[in-house]
Design an enzyme around this catalytic site. Structure first.
Site, PDB file in Angstrom:
ATOM      1  N   LYS A   1     -13.154   5.219   7.175  1.00 11.52           N
ATOM      2  CA  LYS A   1     -13.554   6.193   6.162  1.00 11.52           C
ATOM      3  C   LYS A   1     -15.071   6.297   6.080  1.00 11.52           C
ATOM      4  CE  LYS A   1     -12.834   7.286   1.261  1.00 11.52           C
ATOM      5  NZ  LYS A   1     -14.047   6.901   0.545  1.00 11.52           N
TER       6      LYS A   1
ATOM      7  N   HIS B   1       0.837  -1.191   0.000  1.00 14.49           N
ATOM      8  CA  HIS B   1       0.000   0.000   0.000  1.00 14.49           C
ATOM      9  C   HIS B   1       0.875   1.245   0.000  1.00 14.49           C
ATOM     10  CE1 HIS B   1      -3.752  -2.185   1.745  1.00 14.49           C
ATOM     11  NE2 HIS B   1      -3.437  -2.554   0.528  1.00 14.49           N
TER      12      HIS B   1
END
Length: 958
Positions: A614, A181
């Site tokens: 999120k 990532h």
């Protein structure tokens, strides 16, 4: 300094201030042990905590001054004294509290590049000095207080559980999983030079070493911090194996030896080939949203990993050949070892005659030579694609371990116990941990990709009343469950090319399963263990992956075989809320239960921190993950299986980051049944594993916490009444916090504010990783962004909304609610590990938030009609600070840790100028774009360098 003769330019340094910390300054402790001595979370995205007294920072300050002097000399040599004068003038004004934004607004792009690079270089060097200092502190503390593992074993013994801990120890399994990532801003070449700086700082301060240090600082300055192109998955894999090579050579063997010693001290024998520690990787296996990870790329990465792993084992065998000089005239080998050696020598004619002659009476040395030759043959077989010959090479680690164990058992049989339990045993444990693959590769794919393939296969059959894509989820679940139980092949994929049945996307998805089969045949059963289905919403999503694996020959329900396991990834609040039900539905299906049984009765479940945060905010994400673990534990007990939890944590608190040791000990009781997997990504990997001493400490901490939680936390640590009250309280906090968070993120104008007030649009140009920052076919707004750029933008602008927003509203709402008037918040904070860990991480993020700097971003870059968002953020920030302090009983954030609070303030002196420059550069860039003018390339480069600089100062990007 007096050790480097200055040039005519260097002589000018004496007339100017050096680029260095003042006597009162210290570098930000990225994972400082002393920083968390009083219980506060450290300043880094990841780290460890160690009780003890605050350290004397004089040595650290001296190291930073030393590096600052060398950097100042470098700036003068490279660009003249004017640059150093400007840097020091800016720093001095910042230290006095002056506003330098107007001064920096006039700096041209070319000079901005130099300034940003200078401040970034300081951050990098100061952080490196802190890492070295921290390693020395840890060594001193270890000598005084003992190891983490020793302390954990002492607590187990004190609890009277040493006699019953052997079973838990036997399946102890800690696996850090490296991911690609894109959150590491620094290039590997920069990290390598910083590693060289660390080595020189830790070496004697001789004239020669000082010259090397000055040379390395200059090399660092002349190295471009920015990647010129986006890396491919194989490039990311090379970065990972760099760390794995180092871990296999230093930290891991030390930790494994320490664990065996400490357990043996209380009568527990760690099985020789147990894997209490191993490593995993997603690099080359994570296909979710990354079109660059093709089936062939997966195989290429595995070949790279094996090349490095075999090289590491070859080095270990060379060491053993030197050590194992035992003569059969002194100690006779067992008949089993003799027979094995004779068979090897007969099957390996390439063993040189001189070894056969010189080592004829040294069976262990000669056996090590045959093992070495088999390893060379294994490497050749892999490169040439030839079939495995069990007499001449290895396929998987088990065959290699059998040979090594034979040597160890033979030594034990005839007075060689110290030799057997010494470096040979440590080598065996290390090889068991890393294997011939270095890291176990996980495969991950989005659930929709599997349904896309099955839709083509089922629609081709035409035996359903609806098209597959139109099937209701419950119907689809029954259909796939029936398919799993049947013995028919769904398609002729095993006999005909996939291209004749599937579209291009389907061919790529199914190709991964055939690549897995190829890899297992070529490398052995340890190379790939888990297939992760991201965005799992129901059991049909797992069933779909299993059906495709069956079509590829990886699963045979009726033969009770499964070459890989299947892992649901629960990553939204909605799925986390029903985690127990999803697992119950899975294990209630006889066919799927047979797969779990074939995999040793272990079901792995992955918990997603990033997307849940999120979507729901930090309070809801943390609480729903905690609650999901309880439900998964109870469901696993109901079905008689062991649960392995895989924590998909990021670097920042907003993506599940925080101190690993505390996070493990804060898990619900019984959820750690010896096994845990945790993602390690981006800047976390370099921060935790770049320095050998810190790598050892982090590995040992995680292993010790898992051991302790497995053995000691088998029952609730609080009363059922307290847990019920606290759970209801946290449920209320989560609901109110999520409502507040969703009000913010669902506002139709928030995307405009977010993109205007942050540099998130620069992320793609940084070439941090091979995966795109947006999901395929996603919208242009916030919903299309992955969690990493979402956190990245807020972090760069110092608002850091994902790490705390909504928590204050949640705490205040419950505190004022009539149903919760009897809650003792201080008692809940003191005795509930989850709540204390949660608020500790929120406190750390609040301390890193700087709304003074954020306001400058907003006032300069954001249209006035959107400023109300910043007002909302400010209001919630102030509320959250007040509510957290009310619960913790402190008068200010990090009140128990004056050292950390001070270092955060000192850091701002160097970080603020980069932020002000970034704002000025962003404004100029956007004006040029709006006026359809070409953007100055130097301006674009300065902007990207500012992102790197802020990431270096904050020790994370996203």
């Amino acid at each position: 300094m007096g050790t480097i003769q200055p040039s005519h330019q260097e002589a000018a340094v004496s007339a100017h201030p050096s680029l260095r910390a003042d006597d009162a300054d210290v570098a930000e402790p990225s994972t400082s042990a002393s920083a968390s001595a009083a219980g506060a979370a450290p300043a880094s995205p990841e780290g460890f905590e160690r009780p003890g007294r605050p350290a004397d920072d004089a040595e650290l300050r001296a190291a930073i001054r030393r590096l600052g002097d060398l950097l100042g000399q470098t700036l003068v040599r490279q660009h003249g004294p004017e640059l150093l004068e400007q840097v020091e003038a800016i720093r001095a004004l910042g230290k006095q509290g002056a506003d330098v934004s107007e001064l920096l607004a006039e700096v041209g792009p070319e000079q901005a590049i130099k300034l940003v690079r200078a401040f970034t270089a300081y951050f990098n060097l100061a952080n490196t000095a802190e890492q070295v200092h921290r390693g020395r502190e840890l060594a001193a503390t270890r000598a005084a207080e003992g190891s983490w593992l020793g302390q954990a074993v002492d607590r187990i013994e004190a609890a009277g559980l040493a006699g019953t801990a052997a079973e838990a120890v036997a399946h102890l399994s800690v696996r850090p999983v490296f991911t690609a990532h894109p959150t590491e801003a620094a290039r590997r070449t920069v990290l390598a030079k910083l590693r060289k700086v660390a080595e020189l700082l830790d070496a004697p301060q001789t004239t020669a070493n000082e010259r090397r240090l000055a040379e390395t600082v200059e090399q660092l300055w002349q190295t471009d911090e920015l990647r010129i192109t986006r890396p491919e998955p194989v490039d990311e894999a090379r970065n990972a194996v760099y760390y794995l090579d180092e871990l296999a050579a230093h930290a891991a063997p030390e930790v494994l030896e320490e664990l065996a010693f400490e357990l043996r001290r209380v009568g527990i024998e760690l099985p020789l080939t147990a894997r209490p520690l191993s490593f995993g990787s997603w690099i080359g296996g994570d296909r979710d949203g990354n079109p660059n990870v093709t089936p062939q790329m997966t195989l290429d990465v595995l070949e790279l990993q094996h090349e490095h792993a075999i090289r590491t084992v070859l080095a270990a065998m060379d060491t053993l050949r030197d050590l194992l000089s035992t003569s059969e005239r002194v100690a006779a080998p067992t008949a089993e070892l003799r027979a094995s050696l004779e068979a090897d020598l007969a099957a390996l004619p390439e063993i040189p005659a001189r070894y056969r002659r010189l080592n004829a009476e040294e069976p262990y040395r000669l056996k090590a030579t045959t093992i070495r030759q088999k390893l060379l043959n294994t490497r050749t077989r892999i490169a040439e694609g030839r079939p495995h010959d069990p007499r001449r090479d290895y396929r998987g680690t088990a065959e290699l371990l059998r040979d090594l164990t034979l040597m160890r058992d033979s030594l034990l049989a005839d007075r060689g116990e110290l030799i057997a339990r010494g470096e040979l045993e440590t080598a065996i444990r290390t090889i068991a941990a890393f294997g011939l693959q270095h890291a176990v590769l996980d495969i991950r794919e989005h659930s929709d990709a599997h349904h896309h393939v099955l839709a083509q296969l089922f629609d081709r059959l035409g035996d359903q009343p609806w098209r597959y894509a139109d099937l209701p989820r419950d119907y689809r679940r029954r259909l796939l469950g029936k398919e799993l139980a049947s013995s028919r092949p769904l398609s002729p994929l095993g006999q005909v090319p996939a291209e004749t049945l599937l579209d291009a996307a389907g061919v790529k998805t199914f190709g991964v399963f055939t690549a897995i089969r190829t890899a297992l045949e070529k490398y052995g059963p340890d190379v790939i263990e888990s297939y992760i289905v991201s965005m799992t919403r129901g059991v049909d999503d797992l069933f779909a992956a299993v059906v495709l694996a069956r079509e590829a020959g990886l699963v045979d329900i009726h033969a009770r075989t499964a070459a890989i396991g299947f892992v649901p990834l629960l990553e939204t609040p909605d799925e986390l809320k029903v985690a127990g039900q999803i697992l119950d539905d899975l294990l209630s299906d006889p066919s799927y239960a047979a797969i779990v049984a074939a995999r040793g009765g272990v079901q792995e479940v992955m918990l997603g921190y990033s997307d849940s945060n999120k979507m729901g905010g930090i309070a809801t994400s943390q609480w729903e993950i905690h609650r999901a673990q309880r439900e998964l534990r109870d469901t696993a007990i109901k079905h008689g299986v062991r649960i392995r939890l895989f924590h998909g944590r990021g670097g920042t608190v907003g993506r599940g980051g925080g101190p690993s040791h505390e996070a493990i000990l804060a898990q619900p009781w019984g959820t750690l049944d010896g096994e845990i997997k945790v993602t390690e990504q981006g800047e976390v990997i370099s921060d935790k594993y770049a320095i050998p001493a810190l790598a050892r400490e982090n590995l040992e901490l995680t292993l010790a916490a898992t051991l302790e939680a497995t053995v000691l936390h088998r029952a609730p640590r609080q009363s059922a009444e307290d847990l019920a009250t606290w759970s209801a309280t946290m449920e209320g906090v989560s609901e109110a916090a999520q409502e507040r968070y969703r009000e913010l993120v669902e506002h139709p104008d928030l995307p405009a504010y977010f993109f205007a007030s942050t540099p998130v649009d620069l992320l793609g140009d940084l070439h941090l990783g091979s995966r795109p920052s947006r999901r395929p076919d996603s919208s242009a707004g916030i919903d299309g962004l992955r969690a990493i750029p979402w956190v990245f933008g807020w972090t760069q602008s110092r608002q850091i909304v994902p790490g705390w927003f909504g928590v204050g509203t949640g705490l205040a709402a419950v505190r004022r609610h009539p149903d919760f008037t009897d809650v003792d918040w201080q008692d809940m904070y003191a005795r509930w590990h989850f709540f204390r860990n949660f608020l500790g991480n929120v406190s750390m993020t609040l301390a890193k938030t700087d709304l003074r700097i954020a306001r400058h971003y907003v006032e300069t870059l954001v249209p006035r009609e959107l400023h109300h968002f910043f007002d909302t953020i400010t209001e919630e920030y102030e509320r959250t600070v007040a509510e957290v302090l009310r619960v913790t009983g402190e008068s200010e954030l990090l009140g128990r840790n004056a050292t950390l609070a001070r270092t955060l303030r000192v850091r701002d002196m160097y970080l603020d100028p980069i932020s002000y420059l970034q704002v000025s550069l962003l404004k100029r860039q956007r004006e040029a774009v709006a006026q359809e003018r070409a953007v100055d390339p130097d301006l674009g480069r300065a902007l990207l360098l500012s992102v790197n600089g802020i990431a270096a100062g904050l020790k994370n990007t996203g």
